[in-house]
Design an enzyme around this catalytic site. Sequence first.
Site, PDB file in Angstrom:
ATOM      1  N   CYS A 204      -2.037  -2.965   7.225  1.00  0.00           N
ATOM      2  CA  CYS A 204      -1.484  -2.776   8.571  1.00  0.00           C
ATOM      3  C   CYS A 204      -1.758  -1.346   9.049  1.00  0.00           C
ATOM      4  O   CYS A 204      -2.164  -0.467   8.273  1.00  0.00           O
ATOM      5  CB  CYS A 204       0.012  -3.062   8.577  1.00  0.00           C
ATOM      6  SG  CYS A 204       1.012  -1.756   7.822  1.00  0.00           S
TER       7      CYS A 204
ATOM      8  N   GLU B 192       0.833  -1.212   0.000  1.00  0.00           N
ATOM      9  CA  GLU B 192       0.000   0.000   0.000  1.00  0.00           C
ATOM     10  C   GLU B 192       0.861   1.253   0.000  1.00  0.00           C
ATOM     11  O   GLU B 192       0.603   2.208  -0.736  1.00  0.00           O
ATOM     12  CB  GLU B 192      -0.908   0.028   1.232  1.00  0.00           C
ATOM     13  CG  GLU B 192      -1.861  -1.139   1.341  1.00  0.00           C
ATOM     14  CD  GLU B 192      -1.255  -2.320   2.112  1.00  0.00           C
ATOM     15  OE1 GLU B 192      -0.058  -2.617   1.922  1.00  0.00           O
ATOM     16  OE2 GLU B 192      -1.984  -2.942   2.896  1.00  0.00           O
TER      17      GLU B 192
HETATM   18  N1  THU Z   1       2.395  -6.362   4.059  1.00  0.00           N
HETATM   19  C1  THU Z   1       1.888  -5.484   3.138  1.00  0.00           C
HETATM   20  O1  THU Z   1       2.367  -5.382   2.003  1.00  0.00           O
HETATM   21  N2  THU Z   1       0.856  -4.705   3.516  1.00  0.00           N
HETATM   22  C2  THU Z   1       0.303  -4.679   4.759  1.00  0.00           C
HETATM   23  O2  THU Z   1      -0.573  -3.869   5.032  1.00  0.00           O
HETATM   24  C3  THU Z   1       0.755  -5.632   5.767  1.00  0.00           C
HETATM   25  C4  THU Z   1       1.861  -6.525   5.375  1.00  0.00           C
HETATM   26  C5  THU Z   1       3.529  -7.178   3.666  1.00  0.00           C
HETATM   27  C6  THU Z   1       4.784  -6.896   4.435  1.00  0.00           C
HETATM   28  C7  THU Z   1       5.540  -8.185   4.263  1.00  0.00           C
HETATM   29  O3  THU Z   1       6.248  -8.133   3.034  1.00  0.00           O
HETATM   30  C8  THU Z   1       4.453  -9.231   4.151  1.00  0.00           C
HETATM   31  O4  THU Z   1       3.244  -8.541   3.892  1.00  0.00           O
HETATM   32  C9  THU Z   1       4.286 -10.089   5.384  1.00  0.00           C
HETATM   33  O5  THU Z   1       4.135  -9.307   6.511  1.00  0.00           O
END
Ligand code: THU
Length: 158
Positions: A112, A75
């Site tokens: 997240c 994001e």
């Molecule tokens: N991740 C995202 O790309 N977006 C989020 O909102 C949460 C987590 C990714 C980070 C990492 O590369 C993988 O997901 C596992 O945590």
Amino acid sequence: MMNRKLEIDYIEYDSLDELEPQDKELCEAAERALKGSYAPYSHFNVGAAVRLADGSIVTGANQENSAYPSGLCAERTAMFAAHANHPGTPMTAIAITGAQNGALNSGITAPCGACRQVMAEYQKVSGVKWTVLFYGKDKILKFHQVDDILPFIFTNLD
Ligand code: THU
């Protein structure tokens, strides 16, 4: 003293075909963005697509690194690219999706907290409420503003 209650209105869909065309298009762009995910450590691929006010779409995917904190979520990759490349064009919507082992997740992939905070600030800067889509193969959630997934944001822009 006052007891208050927050309510969130959102829409749940079972399939991409139930969505309005522009929302479906944004989800499909997020799915295509998964190709750019670099996730050799978590094996969790995330794709994001941001809609700009001129109708164009900017995408991003999660980027990991052996020095773990140096990676970035899909994001924020998408939003930072959108603002860096189109600083004068407000963002109006975002779609997020996730995949593992080459298959789109059936459930939603929700952003997240750090990504929600960044969404909230760009929404504020844009001056319009964003559509936010969490896209899973068998379940899609549509929110009508970032406030609904992150109330009481930190801001020093007021
Ligand atoms: N991740 C995202 O790309 N977006 C989020 O909102 C949460 C987590 C990714 C980070 C990492 O590369 C993988 O997901 C596992 O945590």
